[in-house]
Design a protein around this motif. Structure first.
Motif, short mmCIF file in Angstrom:
data_model
loop_
_atom_site.label_atom_id
_atom_site.label_comp_id
_atom_site.label_asym_id
_atom_site.label_seq_id
_atom_site.Cartn_x
_atom_site.Cartn_y
_atom_site.Cartn_z
N LEU A 1 -0.54 -0.08 -8.20
CA LEU A 1 0.22 0.91 -7.56
C LEU A 1 -0.35 1.49 -6.33
CD1 LEU A 1 1.00 3.33 -10.70
CD2 LEU A 1 2.78 1.85 -9.24
N VAL A 2 -1.73 1.60 -6.23
CA VAL A 2 -2.68 1.87 -5.33
C VAL A 2 -2.45 0.75 -4.28
CG1 VAL A 2 -4.91 2.48 -4.39
CG2 VAL A 2 -4.09 3.18 -6.41
N ALA A 3 -2.67 -0.55 -4.42
CA ALA A 3 -2.50 -1.54 -3.44
C ALA A 3 -1.04 -1.60 -2.85
CB ALA A 3 -2.94 -2.97 -4.27
N THR A 4 0.11 -1.40 -3.56
CA THR A 4 1.17 -1.50 -3.13
C THR A 4 1.58 -0.26 -1.99
OG1 THR A 4 2.14 -0.35 -4.79
CG2 THR A 4 2.27 -2.97 -4.92
N PHE A 5 0.83 0.98 -2.10
CA PHE A 5 0.84 1.93 -1.31
C PHE A 5 0.03 1.52 -0.17
CE2 PHE A 5 -1.16 5.66 0.51
CZ PHE A 5 -0.25 6.49 1.06
N ALA A 6 -1.05 0.94 -0.31
CA ALA A 6 -1.80 0.65 0.83
C ALA A 6 -1.22 -0.17 1.69
CB ALA A 6 -3.36 0.28 0.39
N ILE A 7 -0.74 -1.36 1.31
CA ILE A 7 -0.41 -2.52 2.18
C ILE A 7 1.07 -2.59 2.60
CG2 ILE A 7 -2.46 -3.86 1.92
CD1 ILE A 7 -1.22 -5.86 0.27
N GLY A 8 1.71 -1.62 1.59
CA GLY A 8 3.31 -1.89 1.69
C GLY A 8 4.04 -0.44 2.06
#
Ligand SMILES: [Zn+2]
Ligand SMILES: [Zn+2]
Length: 371
Positions: A243-250
């Protein structure tokens, strides 16, 4: 860690001087010829990469534009059916984007480019040959050859795209379908998408590594079971991590880019996300693809900033669970964490030297808090 020694790209300068010694001038001439042809080859690859990404973004824009136009025209008085309709569309769209790019990177790594671009000799074929013995040496016995690559890849891609498409639901109604901002902005927007994604992910990722509780709570160890990952495994993350990664890079990177340039077109959004997916996949491929410069529309700048080393840096991060927390190498160089872990076999080689371009003040601050 002896395994790495036989595995570095063949072109490295440390492997060149075993035969009879040529004169300094002829050596220099052959060196400059070699570097010239290397630059030309890289430029060809770079043109193919950008050409593919532009064509792919154009294709998905063409396919999805009519659907999104229809969705825009839907009365959104019934919010649930409206949300479900737009979510189903963005999920299909995200899946198309990610699945195609990740599969392509895996195919290029395994079947197109030679073994010499691999940073380690452990990859799929070797793992299969090693059989059970590798369980002890290489960590978890994940191997798409054993587990059914397409099924695994599709399911993990779907899982990655669930939060990615939630972000897309937020962005897509804001995107311009009928107007196109000036073309000259496209390279800058793509680069902003990569740089802001890198900065946001660096922040999240270093926090996970510096705070044990966060590391455990976000289940980052799940991702680190892949000590020698492959392209599509870049999104094989624990749930919170995902969830955090998709927020950061998406999402965060799109937001920052929009703050600078104003509203984006659907095509620009697609292109930015395509390149973000490419960055994530090549970083996990463990293969130094010659088309990856870290600066797709102006590769010399990427090479100068050594952003092309993001692949070696992330491979080292997975191998040793230490240092180089970003995906592009920009944030790592900015904050002084662009380092190979002690013992990383490529660290001593001149062509793998990392720079800390934005030197001094920030590094001093980071060193004082032991980043
Ligand atoms: Zn990773
Ligand atoms: Zn990590």
């Amino acid at each position: 860690m002896k395994r790495h020694r036989s595995a570095s790209p063949a072109s490295d300068s440390t492997t060149t001087s075993t035969h009879s010694s040529p004169s300094p001038t002829s050596h220099q001439q052959s060196e400059s010829k070699r570097s010239m042809s290397n630059i030309l080859l890289r430029l060809t690859y770079y043109a193919m990469e950008v050409g593919f990404q532009l064509a792919f973004a154009h294709f998905i824009t063409l396919v999805y534009s009519p659907i999104l136009r229809w969705l825009h025209g839907m009365p959104n008085t019934h919010i649930v059916p409206w949300f479900l309709a737009i979510y189903a569309t963005t999920l299909a769209l995200s899946l198309t984007q990610y699945f195609v790019i990740a599969t392509l990177v895996d195919l290029l790594a395994d079947y197109v480019f030679p073994d010499s671009i691999r940073l380690a000799a452990h990859k799929r074929s070797k793992q299969l040959a090693d059989g059970e013995a590798r369980k002890d040496q290489w960590g978890a016995p994940y191997d798409y050859g054993h587990r059914g690559y397409l099924v695994n890849h599709m399911l993990f891609s779907l899982r990655w795209c669930v939060p990615m498409s939630i972000a897309a639901v937020m962005w897509i109604p804001r995107l311009m379908l009928d107007e196109n901002p000036p073309l000259w902005q496209i390279p800058l927007k793509v680069q902003c998408g990569l740089v802001f994604g890198d900065l946001a992910y660096w922040l999240v990722h270093i926090s996970q590594h510096k705070c044990k509780a966060l590391y455990q709570w976000s289940d980052h160890s799940y991702h680190h079971q892949f000590r020698h990952p492959w392209g599509s495994a870049g999104t094989w993350l624990g749930t919170v991590d995902l969830l955090v990664a998709t927020f950061a890079i998406g999402s965060f990177n799109i937001y920052c880019t929009e703050l600078i340039f104003g509203r984006l077109s659907l095509f620009e959004y697609m292109l930015m996300i395509n390149f973000v997916h490419e960055m994530n996949c090549v970083d996990h491929s463990g293969c130094e693809f010659p088309f990856w410069s870290g600066c797709p529309f102006f590769p010399p700048l990427g090479y100068w900033l050594r952003l092309d080393k993001s692949i070696a840096m992330h491979e080292a991060h997975h191998n040793y669970n230490h240092y180089s927390y970003g995906l592009l190498g920009f944030a790592d160089q900015f904050f002084g964490t662009a380092k190979y872990p002690p013992g990383y076999p490529l660290a001593d080689r001149p062509s793998y030297r990392l720079t800390q371009i934005f030197d001094k003040p920030l590094h001093a601050v980071c060193a004082s808090i032991r980043l």
